[in-house]
Design an enzyme around this catalytic site. Structure first.
Site, PDB file in Angstrom:
ATOM      1  N   GLU A   1       0.793  -1.316   0.005  1.00  0.00           N
ATOM      2  CA  GLU A   1       0.140  -0.090  -0.053  1.00  0.00           C
ATOM      3  C   GLU A   1       0.815   1.128  -0.052  1.00  0.00           C
ATOM      4  OE1 GLU A   1      -2.675  -3.399   1.450  1.00  0.00           O
ATOM      5  OE2 GLU A   1      -0.591  -2.673   1.931  1.00  0.00           O
TER       6      GLU A   1
ATOM      7  N   HIS B   1     -11.262  -5.954   9.004  1.00  0.00           N
ATOM      8  CA  HIS B   1     -11.843  -5.680   7.612  1.00  0.00           C
ATOM      9  C   HIS B   1     -13.375  -4.751   7.989  1.00  0.00           C
ATOM     10  CE1 HIS B   1      -9.495  -8.950   6.981  1.00  0.00           C
ATOM     11  NE2 HIS B   1      -9.512  -8.719   5.663  1.00  0.00           N
TER      12      HIS B   1
END
Length: 668
Positions: A407, A474
């Protein structure tokens, strides 16, 4: 021609078919940063500059690399690469003004030393976190490749910086995508005071290229002819055959990390050994032995450079200090953007939230031919939520790019694309994973325009939120991490219509935008949405319901919880304000509603402490206190991570607590 070395030389120079004129030019190019540094050390002792990172003893690297590159190719230097700046012929008074924090510098007094960039001279400066410029170089090189430009990008790091994750991510990305990046490692022996023996175990840092399939070389960083000729050959090869190359320059830092650090931690014998390898003194002896330089010529070169330094230093010193202007400071945080308005019109169709995001993204790809989407599994697979399904067939893999799981490096690559005037959308597979890319977002993208006027034309899509049984990693809604950071825009729609129009505007906006999309809304919310391209302005809230009893402020899934509550209790006459954008925030709409109703409740999915609701409540208390008939009420999730089980998750979320708190507020 044969290598020649005199008894006064500790470095074996080779002319390598360079002309006498070229050899003298390299000497002058190295001499200039050395003489500037010697002057800066005097000014530092006089208190006329605040800090200095010395590159004395390392001039051959920055000089040789810069001379080997074309003037229209980007270089991303670090503290000790003054030769890059002088090699690109930046007027010295501008450098001196930069170091004195004056307006003729490159950051309007907002940053110091070499923490700046300049498009004019194709130099992109570092930030103190060291690693991010490596990924930015990837982005610049990617833009060159996409535009079929035969150019390379050079980026510098020290041996200490190669331990950072950014280094490994950038190398991996460049390797996988065959990006023409010249990774330059200046191995100068110490990371501040930590010797290389305590930083890595491989024999040579160049060996790290092998693990990424990157060809690598070791060069004597104090030998200017070796640096210049070998880098020139590599650069020419990389232009014709785009690929990354890693070069380790063996050198030494003769002064402290910065001057206050000193060098007491370095053994005397090591200092003496490297002092004998001074790149300028050795090269000077070589030129004299070759009959290319006379003492009087050397003196003339030095006198000319010193005169230039004194002249430009006088000009910079005579410049007045920065005039403080709060309006300018606030205005420069973002690049000015006038949203081009495209009104919603034409045929509509009922689509899901997820379809609206996909449609908005697709139409933006059609509208902006230089827009690139990057993310994990977004190409043939279509992303884990299938938002980019079919995009590869329509736009190709050059513009719809699967990325390695890195990322940080991909955010930096997006920044590099912006340096080259391109747009990008980065998909975080889940908003939770943005923590792995946090540094370049909050320290590079957010600050770059304020620091030196470079925009970050990047949208980061953030699938977020609980209610889907996905557990602690998540399910987070982490918008508060970014609303706190000046320079970022934060958008959080609750409906398909808003999602499509706001995404289009976010992509048009040249500033970095964090675009939150609640996963629980993806397939549960449907709405009539125009099929054609349209935009909605950022920073404008939507008044969904009107009433005089209470103001309800929310965004994202919270809007739907509030709507459900009001539908179940139609006797409650409330203003329901859907913020849509958290930064910029529609303060006028908030105040107007609060002044009308006198009571306000703010609902967010995030846990209460430190969330956006806290700031809005404080603003209302400060600005609308006399209109309030009750304390401002905040409702949010529990102060725990997001749990997995359905029962625990329902207790965690504030939906039921909101109903109770709303009733209590009405009864106050």
């Amino acid at each position: 021609m044969e290598s020649r070395i005199s008894q006064n030389q500790a470095i074996n120079f080779n002319r390598n078919n360079l002309s006498g004129e070229q050899l003298i030019f390299l000497y002058q190019a190295m001499l200039k940063p050395r003489l500037i540094e010697e002057k800066m050390l005097i000014l530092l002792r006089q208190g006329r500059i605040s800090k200095w990172f010395s590159g004395i003893g390392q001039e051959a690297i920055a000089t040789g690399v810069t001379m080997a590159m074309n003037d229209d190719e980007y270089i991303l230097p670090m503290h000790r690469n003054l030769g890059v700046f002088t090699g690109r012929k930046i007027p010295l008074y501008r450098l001196f003004s930069q170091w004195q924090g004056k307006a003729s510098g490159f950051t309007k007094g907002r940053d110091r030393s070499f923490h700046f960039g300049t498009q004019e001279f194709k130099i992109i400066g570092m930030i103190s976190h060291l690693g991010p410029q490596l990924g930015v170089a990837d982005g610049i090189a990617l833009a060159h490749k996409l535009k079929n430009e035969k150019k390379i990008t050079a980026v510098f790091t020290g041996e200490g910086g190669t331990s950072e994750g950014d280094f490994h991510e950038a190398l991996n990305i460049a390797s996988v995508w065959d990006l023409p990046v010249l990774f330059c490692i200046e191995n100068n022996g110490y990371g501040l005071s930590t010797p290389t023996s305590e930083q890595f175990r491989c024999e040579h840092l160049a060996d790290r290229g092998k693990g990424y399939g990157v060809e690598s070389y070791i060069i004597d960083g104090n030998n200017i002819t070796e640096v210049y000729t070998k880098i020139s050959a590599l650069a020419e090869s990389m232009r014709e055959d785009p690929r990354p190359v890693l070069v380790e320059f063996k050198t030494f830092r003769m002064r402290g990390h910065e001057e206050a650090s000193g060098t007491k931690y370095v053994p005397n014998e090591l200092m003496e050994e490297w002092a004998q390898k001074d790149p300028i003194e050795n090269y000077r002896s070589f030129l004299i032995s070759e009959g290319l330089l006379k003492e009087e010529e050397d003196k003339q070169y030095r006198d000319t450079i010193k005169a230039e330094i004194d002249e430009h230093l006088q000009k910079a010193s005579a410049e007045p200090g920065i005039e403080v202007n709060q309006t300018n400071e606030l205005n420069d945080v973002y690049q000015v953007f006038q949203n081009q308005k495209f009104d919603p019109k034409g045929k509509t169709e009922e689509i899901r939230f997820i379809d609206a995001v996909s449609q908005g993204l697709r139409q933006s790809m059609q509208r902006h031919e230089d827009l690139v989407i990057m993310g994990q599994d977004i190409a043939e697979y279509g992303g884990v939520f299938k938002i980019t399904e079919g995009f590869v067939e329509d736009f190709g893999k050059e513009r719809v790019r699967n990325t390695p799981i890195c990322e940080s490096g991909i955010v930096e690559t997006a920044m590099g694309l912006s340096v080259k005037g391109m747009k990008s959308v980065v998909e975080m597979q889940f908003s939770d994973f943005v923590s792995s890319g946090f540094n370049p977002i909050v320290n590079y993208l957010a600050k770059v325009h304020y620091r030196w006027g470079q925009n970050a034309d990047v949208v980061i899509r953030m699938p977020c939120g609980a209610g889907v049984g996905a557990g602690p990693f998540h399910s987070q809604t982490n918008e508060a991490w970014f609303t706190k950071t000046p320079g970022l825009k934060v958008v959080y729609p609750a409906f398909p219509f808003d999602a499509k129009g706001l995404l289009a505007s976010a992509i048009n906006d040249p500033n970095p935008v964090m675009f939150f999309e609640h996963k629980a809304l993806y397939r549960s919310i449907r709405q009539e949405v125009p099929t054609e391209y349209y935009t909605l302005p950022l920073g404008k809230a939507a008044l969904l319901k009107e009433g005089k009893e209470v103001t309800i402020i929310s965004y994202g899934a919270g809007v739907h919880w509030a709507l459900e509550t009001l539908e179940e209790q139609p006797d409650i006459k409330a203003d329901l304000l859907d913020l849509r954008s958290l930064e910029p925030l529609d303060v006028e709409a908030i105040y107007a509603s609060v002044k009308k109703t006198g009571k306000v409740i703010i609902l967010q999915e995030d846990s209460i402490f430190g969330g956006i609701a806290s700031d809005i409540a404080a603003m209302i208390s400060e600005e609308c206190f006399k209109y309030l008939d009750a304390p401002v009420k905040r409702v949010g999730s529990l102060q725990t991570p997001v749990p997995f089980s359905k029962a625990l998750e329902e207790e965690y979320l504030p939906k039921q607590r909101f109903r109770t708190a709303l009733q209590q507020l009405l009864e106050y």
